[in-house]
Design an enzyme around this catalytic site. Structure first.
Site, PDB file in Angstrom:
ATOM      1  N   HIS A 136       0.839  -1.209   0.000  1.00 16.40           N
ATOM      2  CA  HIS A 136       0.000   0.000   0.000  1.00 16.40           C
ATOM      3  C   HIS A 136       0.868   1.252   0.000  1.00 16.40           C
ATOM      4  O   HIS A 136       2.064   1.190   0.291  1.00 16.40           O
ATOM      5  CB  HIS A 136      -0.961   0.021   1.197  1.00 16.40           C
TER       6      HIS A 136
ATOM      7  N   GLU B 297      -3.797   4.024   1.765  1.00 19.52           N
ATOM      8  CA  GLU B 297      -4.026   4.356   3.173  1.00 19.52           C
ATOM      9  C   GLU B 297      -3.959   5.870   3.317  1.00 19.52           C
ATOM     10  O   GLU B 297      -3.097   6.514   2.702  1.00 19.52           O
ATOM     11  CB  GLU B 297      -2.938   3.700   4.040  1.00 19.52           C
TER      12      GLU B 297
HETATM   13  C1  LIG Z   1      -0.323  -0.449  10.631  1.00 23.61           C
HETATM   14  C2  LIG Z   1      -0.982   0.304   9.523  1.00 23.61           C
HETATM   15  C3  LIG Z   1      -0.351   1.696   9.406  1.00 23.61           C
HETATM   16  O1  LIG Z   1       0.344   2.025   8.451  1.00 23.61           O
HETATM   17  O2  LIG Z   1      -0.598   2.467  10.351  1.00 23.61           O
HETATM   18  C4  LIG Z   1      -0.992  -0.453   8.223  1.00 23.61           C
HETATM   19  O3  LIG Z   1      -0.595  -0.016   7.171  1.00 23.61           O
HETATM   20  S1  LIG Z   1      -1.691  -1.999   8.326  1.00 23.61           S
HETATM   21  C5  LIG Z   1      -1.683  -2.644   6.682  1.00 23.61           C
HETATM   22  C6  LIG Z   1      -2.519  -3.868   6.639  1.00 23.61           C
HETATM   23  N1  LIG Z   1      -3.896  -3.519   6.763  1.00 23.61           N
HETATM   24  C7  LIG Z   1      -4.732  -3.434   5.692  1.00 23.61           C
HETATM   25  O4  LIG Z   1      -4.333  -3.679   4.560  1.00 23.61           O
HETATM   26  C8  LIG Z   1      -6.160  -3.056   5.956  1.00 23.61           C
HETATM   27  C9  LIG Z   1      -6.958  -2.836   4.742  1.00 23.61           C
HETATM   28  N2  LIG Z   1      -6.905  -3.989   3.850  1.00 23.61           N
HETATM   29  C10 LIG Z   1      -7.944  -4.854   3.694  1.00 23.61           C
HETATM   30  O5  LIG Z   1      -8.998  -4.705   4.310  1.00 23.61           O
HETATM   31  C11 LIG Z   1      -7.762  -5.997   2.748  1.00 23.61           C
HETATM   32  O6  LIG Z   1      -6.396  -6.337   2.666  1.00 23.61           O
HETATM   33  C12 LIG Z   1      -8.283  -5.702   1.325  1.00 23.61           C
HETATM   34  C13 LIG Z   1      -7.568  -4.559   0.648  1.00 23.61           C
HETATM   35  C14 LIG Z   1      -9.803  -5.414   1.354  1.00 23.61           C
HETATM   36  C15 LIG Z   1      -8.058  -6.959   0.465  1.00 23.61           C
HETATM   37  O7  LIG Z   1      -8.728  -8.012   1.042  1.00 23.61           O
HETATM   38  P1  LIG Z   1      -8.825  -9.420   0.319  1.00 23.61           P
HETATM   39  O8  LIG Z   1      -7.476  -9.902  -0.010  1.00 23.61           O
HETATM   40  O9  LIG Z   1      -9.713 -10.281   1.180  1.00 23.61           O
HETATM   41  O10 LIG Z   1      -9.459  -9.080  -1.040  1.00 23.61           O
HETATM   42  P2  LIG Z   1     -10.895  -8.715  -1.671  1.00 23.61           P
HETATM   43  O11 LIG Z   1     -11.599 -10.008  -1.917  1.00 23.61           O
HETATM   44  O12 LIG Z   1     -11.636  -7.641  -0.945  1.00 23.61           O
HETATM   45  O13 LIG Z   1     -10.369  -8.065  -3.054  1.00 23.61           O
HETATM   46  C16 LIG Z   1      -9.583  -8.831  -3.813  1.00 23.61           C
HETATM   47  C17 LIG Z   1      -8.901  -8.013  -4.901  1.00 23.61           C
HETATM   48  O14 LIG Z   1      -8.068  -6.989  -4.334  1.00 23.61           O
HETATM   49  C18 LIG Z   1      -6.712  -7.246  -4.692  1.00 23.61           C
HETATM   50  N3  LIG Z   1      -5.831  -6.838  -3.593  1.00 23.61           N
HETATM   51  C19 LIG Z   1      -5.816  -7.316  -2.340  1.00 23.61           C
HETATM   52  N4  LIG Z   1      -4.870  -6.709  -1.625  1.00 23.61           N
HETATM   53  C20 LIG Z   1      -4.273  -5.816  -2.455  1.00 23.61           C
HETATM   54  C21 LIG Z   1      -3.226  -4.870  -2.304  1.00 23.61           C
HETATM   55  N5  LIG Z   1      -2.602  -4.735  -1.136  1.00 23.61           N
HETATM   56  N6  LIG Z   1      -2.876  -4.120  -3.357  1.00 23.61           N
HETATM   57  C22 LIG Z   1      -3.524  -4.253  -4.548  1.00 23.61           C
HETATM   58  N7  LIG Z   1      -4.526  -5.122  -4.747  1.00 23.61           N
HETATM   59  C23 LIG Z   1      -4.898  -5.901  -3.722  1.00 23.61           C
HETATM   60  C24 LIG Z   1      -6.678  -8.733  -4.916  1.00 23.61           C
HETATM   61  O15 LIG Z   1      -5.595  -9.096  -5.716  1.00 23.61           O
HETATM   62  C25 LIG Z   1      -7.986  -8.957  -5.630  1.00 23.61           C
HETATM   63  O16 LIG Z   1      -7.929  -8.550  -6.956  1.00 23.61           O
HETATM   64  P3  LIG Z   1      -8.678  -9.368  -8.107  1.00 23.61           P
HETATM   65  O17 LIG Z   1     -10.129  -9.285  -7.736  1.00 23.61           O
HETATM   66  O18 LIG Z   1      -8.323  -8.628  -9.349  1.00 23.61           O
HETATM   67  O19 LIG Z   1      -8.121 -10.752  -8.025  1.00 23.61           O
HETATM   68 CO   LIG Z   2       0.586   1.588   6.444  1.00 29.29          CO
END
Ligand SMILES: C[C@@H](C(=O)O)C(=O)SCCNC(=O)CCNC(=O)[C@H](O)C(C)(C)COP(=O)(O)OP(=O)(O)OC[C@H]1O[C@@H](n2cnc3c(N)ncnc32)[C@H](O)[C@@H]1OP(=O)(O)O
Ligand SMILES: [Co+2]
Length: 140
Positions: free
Chosen positions: A80, A131
């Site tokens: 991200h 983010e």
């Molecule tokens: C500590 C904090 C901070 O800085 O303060 C952080 O950063 S914590 C950093 C960690 N926390 C987070 O990431 C929180 C927000 N993230 C999330 O809620 C999740 O990771 C999602 C982004 C919703 C992805 O969830 P999930 O893998 O279950 O996928 P989904 O079914 O909703 O969507 C799937 C589609 O999104 C894509 N996809 C998934 N993660 C991706 C990423 N990081 N970058 C780009 N694309 C991505 C998959 O390849 C797929 O694409 P296709 O459909 O084309 O196959």
């Molecule tokens: Co972060």
């Protein structure tokens, strides 16, 4: 709306192994300690650069949001980008009004810098997980 690039998140199966890459290969000289963010489901370690940070993230717990990403990208990878905004609620409301999917129901969480953060789904940002965090100094 967005201000400075605060950090680039890099997912890794092992923070220790990634630290070696940034320290020994790229020559980074300022690398913080690894710490856990339970609510976010990640271990975090910052590589400090003169103008930004690399945020190394490793899954913590079974429901970590990074787990699915690492299943697809077992060696890790760019996860991200994080931009600073003045006011997180205002930024969230603006994005929702424009139809973007703000994750976690739009509810900000406290991030690794101690300020509220939100995430925009990559499907609405050209494949980039974005983010947004409140600028640390603008937060009490
Ligand atoms: C500590 C904090 C901070 O800085 O303060 C952080 O950063 S914590 C950093 C960690 N926390 C987070 O990431 C929180 C927000 N993230 C999330 O809620 C999740 O990771 C999602 C982004 C919703 C992805 O969830 P999930 O893998 O279950 O996928 P989904 O079914 O909703 O969507 C799937 C589609 O999104 C894509 N996809 C998934 N993660 C991706 C990423 N990081 N970058 C780009 N694309 C991505 C998959 O390849 C797929 O694409 P296709 O459909 O084309 O196959
Ligand atoms: Co972060």
């Amino acid at each position: 709306m967005i201000g400075k690039l605060n950090h680039v998140g890099v997912a890794t199966p092992s923070i220790e192994e990634s630290v070696k890459l940034y320290r020994d290969i790229l020559g980074a000289t300022s690398i913080g300690e690894k710490f856990v963010m339970e609510e976010q489901g990640v271990w975090v370690c910052f590589v400090n650069l003169p103008n930004s940070q690399i945020e190394l993230i490793e899954p913590y717990g079974e429901t970590s949001p990074v787990r699915a990403f690492l299943e697809k990208n077992p060696k890790g990878g760019q996860h991200h980008v994080c931009f600073e905004v003045e006011n997180i609620e205002a930024a969230r409301d603006d994005l929702v009004a424009k139809g973007a999917a703000v994750l976690n129901g739009g509810k900000p969480r406290i991030g690794a810098h101690g300020v509220p953060v939100i995430f925009v789904h990559p499907k609405d940002m050209g494949g980039v997980l974005v983010e947004l965090m409140e600028t640390p100094t603008s937060h009490p």
